[in-house]
Write a protein that holds these residues in place. Structure first.
Motif, short mmCIF file in Angstrom:
data_model
loop_
_atom_site.label_atom_id
_atom_site.label_comp_id
_atom_site.label_asym_id
_atom_site.label_seq_id
_atom_site.Cartn_x
_atom_site.Cartn_y
_atom_site.Cartn_z
N LEU A 58 1.65 9.29 -8.87
CA LEU A 58 2.33 9.81 -10.06
C LEU A 58 1.41 9.69 -11.28
N LEU A 59 0.79 8.53 -11.46
CA LEU A 59 -0.07 8.31 -12.62
C LEU A 59 -1.31 9.19 -12.59
N LYS A 60 -1.79 9.51 -11.38
CA LYS A 60 -2.98 10.36 -11.25
C LYS A 60 -2.66 11.83 -11.50
N SER A 61 -1.53 12.30 -10.95
CA SER A 61 -1.32 13.75 -10.94
C SER A 61 -0.06 14.22 -11.66
N GLY A 62 0.84 13.30 -12.03
CA GLY A 62 2.07 13.71 -12.71
C GLY A 62 1.79 14.08 -14.16
N GLU A 63 2.75 14.76 -14.77
CA GLU A 63 2.61 15.16 -16.17
C GLU A 63 3.20 14.08 -17.07
N LEU A 64 2.34 13.47 -17.88
CA LEU A 64 2.75 12.41 -18.80
C LEU A 64 3.38 13.03 -20.03
N MET A 65 4.63 12.65 -20.29
CA MET A 65 5.34 13.15 -21.48
C MET A 65 4.96 12.33 -22.70
N MET A 66 5.03 10.99 -22.56
CA MET A 66 4.78 10.13 -23.72
C MET A 66 4.22 8.79 -23.26
N LYS A 67 3.29 8.28 -24.04
CA LYS A 67 2.74 6.94 -23.84
C LYS A 67 3.00 6.18 -25.12
N GLU A 74 -5.36 -5.00 -14.98
CA GLU A 74 -6.01 -6.15 -15.59
C GLU A 74 -6.67 -5.81 -16.92
N LEU A 75 -7.40 -4.71 -16.95
CA LEU A 75 -8.12 -4.29 -18.16
C LEU A 75 -7.84 -2.81 -18.43
N GLU A 76 -8.10 -2.39 -19.64
CA GLU A 76 -7.87 -0.99 -20.01
C GLU A 76 -8.64 -0.04 -19.11
N ASP A 77 -9.85 -0.42 -18.69
CA ASP A 77 -10.67 0.46 -17.87
C ASP A 77 -10.60 0.17 -16.37
N THR A 78 -9.61 -0.61 -15.94
CA THR A 78 -9.42 -0.87 -14.51
C THR A 78 -9.09 0.45 -13.80
N PRO A 79 -9.81 0.79 -12.72
CA PRO A 79 -9.51 2.04 -11.99
C PRO A 79 -8.08 2.03 -11.45
N LEU A 80 -7.46 3.20 -11.42
CA LEU A 80 -6.07 3.33 -10.97
C LEU A 80 -5.83 2.72 -9.59
N ASP A 81 -6.77 2.88 -8.69
CA ASP A 81 -6.55 2.37 -7.33
C ASP A 81 -6.58 0.84 -7.26
N GLN A 82 -6.90 0.17 -8.37
CA GLN A 82 -6.87 -1.29 -8.41
C GLN A 82 -5.67 -1.82 -9.19
N TRP A 83 -4.81 -0.94 -9.66
CA TRP A 83 -3.59 -1.37 -10.34
C TRP A 83 -2.65 -1.96 -9.30
N GLN A 86 0.82 -1.20 0.00
CA GLN A 86 0.00 0.00 0.00
C GLN A 86 0.86 1.26 0.00
N ILE A 87 1.94 1.27 0.76
CA ILE A 87 2.82 2.43 0.81
C ILE A 87 3.48 2.65 -0.54
N THR A 88 4.06 1.60 -1.13
CA THR A 88 4.75 1.76 -2.41
C THR A 88 3.75 2.01 -3.53
N GLN A 89 2.59 1.42 -3.45
CA GLN A 89 1.61 1.63 -4.50
C GLN A 89 1.17 3.09 -4.53
N ASP A 90 1.06 3.71 -3.39
CA ASP A 90 0.62 5.10 -3.36
C ASP A 90 1.52 6.00 -4.21
N ALA A 91 2.83 5.79 -4.17
CA ALA A 91 3.75 6.64 -4.93
C ALA A 91 3.52 6.50 -6.43
N GLU A 92 3.40 5.28 -6.92
CA GLU A 92 3.19 5.06 -8.35
C GLU A 92 1.81 5.54 -8.79
N ILE A 93 0.80 5.21 -8.02
CA ILE A 93 -0.56 5.61 -8.38
C ILE A 93 -0.71 7.13 -8.32
#
Length: 177
Positions: free
Chosen positions: A39-48, A106-115, A30-37
């Protein structure tokens, strides 16, 4: 530096060990997941740069280049339908270090908090040494490689990477005729 995911969804770092009878991953995950999630929620995405297994199999031996501006991150989502594959990566960065993580959805539409975080965000001295790692596919879904440069306020980075996919060797016993 070398990573290998040997157990599904267990966060691993270099020189880590896993003992199923003593390790409780719930707090750490949960602690480590928070950092990645976060970032994905609020960081600026340069390229996908989405890829499939078939596209990676056609990479050949050449390295690819990913440009990441300062204060941004880039992702490489890999869609995998076949269980048992191993996704491997090798990368270096220039001019300085980059942070790296692997997450699973799991799926394209999986909510971020379930990654699920497979490899927690780790700052890599990839400008000094080549970083290698791999993850074994235990579930179909999307495996996302994250290259994070949000910690760098002024310096953009180039990441030189190579991806490969290995299928499991299945022995059919045919040489015992």
């Amino acid at each position: 530096m070398y990573w290998e995911n040997v157990r599904q969804f267990a966060p691993l770092t270099r020189n880590s060990t896993y003992n199923s009878s003593t390790y409780d991953e719930s707090d750490e995950l949960q602690i480590t997941q928070d950092a990645e999630i976060c970032l994905l929620k609020s960081g600026e995405l340069m390229m996908k740069m989405p890829l499939t297994v078939e596209e990676i199999l056609q990479f050949g031996e050449a390295n690819r280049e990913l440009f990441i501006k300062s204060s941004t991150y880039s992702i490489i989502p890999i869609t995998v339908e076949e269980i048992g594959l191993t996704i491997s990566w090798v990368f270096s960065s220039d001019p300085k270090s980059i942070s790296f993580s692997v997450v699973y959805q799991e799926l394209e539409d999986t909510p971020l908090d379930q990654w699920k975080v497979l490899i927690p965000m780790t700052r890599c001295n990839s400008h000094k040494e080549t970083i290698k790692g791999k993850v074994k596919v235990r579930n179909a879904g999307i495996y996302i490689l994250i290259f994070d440069n949000t910690f760098s306020r002024f310096i953009s980075k180039k990441v030189f990477y190579h991806l490969s996919v290995q299928r499991p060797v299945i022995y059919d016993g045919s040489d015992f005729a």
